[in-house]
Design a protein around this motif. Structure first.
Motif, PDB file in Angstrom:
ATOM      1  N   ARG A  95       0.834  -1.215   0.000  1.00  0.00           N
ATOM      2  CA  ARG A  95       0.000   0.000   0.000  1.00  0.00           C
ATOM      3  C   ARG A  95       0.861   1.255   0.000  1.00  0.00           C
ATOM      4  O   ARG A  95       0.519   2.248  -0.622  1.00  0.00           O
ATOM      5  N   GLY A  99       0.296   3.048  -3.401  1.00  0.00           N
ATOM      6  CA  GLY A  99      -0.859   3.807  -2.947  1.00  0.00           C
ATOM      7  C   GLY A  99      -1.331   4.814  -3.979  1.00  0.00           C
ATOM      8  O   GLY A  99      -2.495   5.193  -4.003  1.00  0.00           O
ATOM      9  N   PRO A 172      -3.591  -2.425  -2.239  1.00  0.00           N
ATOM     10  CA  PRO A 172      -3.411  -1.018  -2.600  1.00  0.00           C
ATOM     11  C   PRO A 172      -4.536  -0.586  -3.541  1.00  0.00           C
ATOM     12  O   PRO A 172      -4.921  -1.338  -4.438  1.00  0.00           O
TER      13      PRO A 172
END
Length: 181
Positions: A95, A99, A172
């Motif tokens: 993540r 992201g 993510p």
């Protein structure tokens, strides 16, 4: 007298059949848990392998590569009692790196990056499904094992009490929202 004995024998046979059926059901649930755990392990291994491959491919900046490689390596090498934590840390690293959509697009632009990004996206989408199947099987077995008849007649045998696999598996956003191609 004989009719009473026949009724008692019939009741005992019915109870024995019911207990046998319950024990068989519990055995099938334990088998389902083992199969679901094997599938979960395979998906976790695939996710870590794809992450390591991407981290060593040179398409990411060095800092992101190191973060992903170390998290994936830790997840692959973790002992069973530390596995949930290591897999959660890999999810957090994914993540952190992916992201933003720009990072995924940067990976897609390099030669071979489209396939690598798609393979990683599939891997991170499959982990939550595999974990859900495993935990659903665990929940069903636990519910059956809580019944008095299972405890009193020890229908679970020596099978260990099933444990859920709890981890942070949120993918993510930039990878989870991509449709399969």
């Amino acid at each position: 007298m004989t009719s009473t004995l026949i009724w008692i024998a019939t009741a005992l046979v019915a109870i024995a059949l019911y207990l046998s059926w319950t024990a068989g059901r519990l055995d099938r649930l334990h088998t389902r848990i083992e199969a679901a755990r094997a599938a979960l392990d395979a998906q976790l291994l695939r996710r870590a392998s794809v992450t390591q491959e991407l981290a060593t491919s040179g398409v990411l900046d060095p800092a992101a590569s190191i973060v992903l490689y170390e998290a994936a390596h830790a997840a692959r090498q973790a002992e069973e009692d530390q596995r949930e934590v290591a897999e959660s840390e890999l999810s957090q690293a994914l993540r952190a790196v992916f992201g933003e959509t720009q990072q995924v697009e940067a990976v897609r632009e390099v030669p071979g990056g489209e396939e690598a990004a798609e393979e990683l996206a599939q891997a991170v989408r499959r982990v939550p499904m595999a974990r859900r199947f495993h935990n659903d099987a665990v929940r069903a077995a636990r519910a059956l094992r809580r019944h008095r008849k299972v405890r009193w007649f020890r229908l679970a045998g020596h099978a260990p009490f099933p444990l859920a696999f709890e981890m942070d598996d949120e993918p993510p956003v930039a990878l989870a929202d991509r449709p399969n191609r």
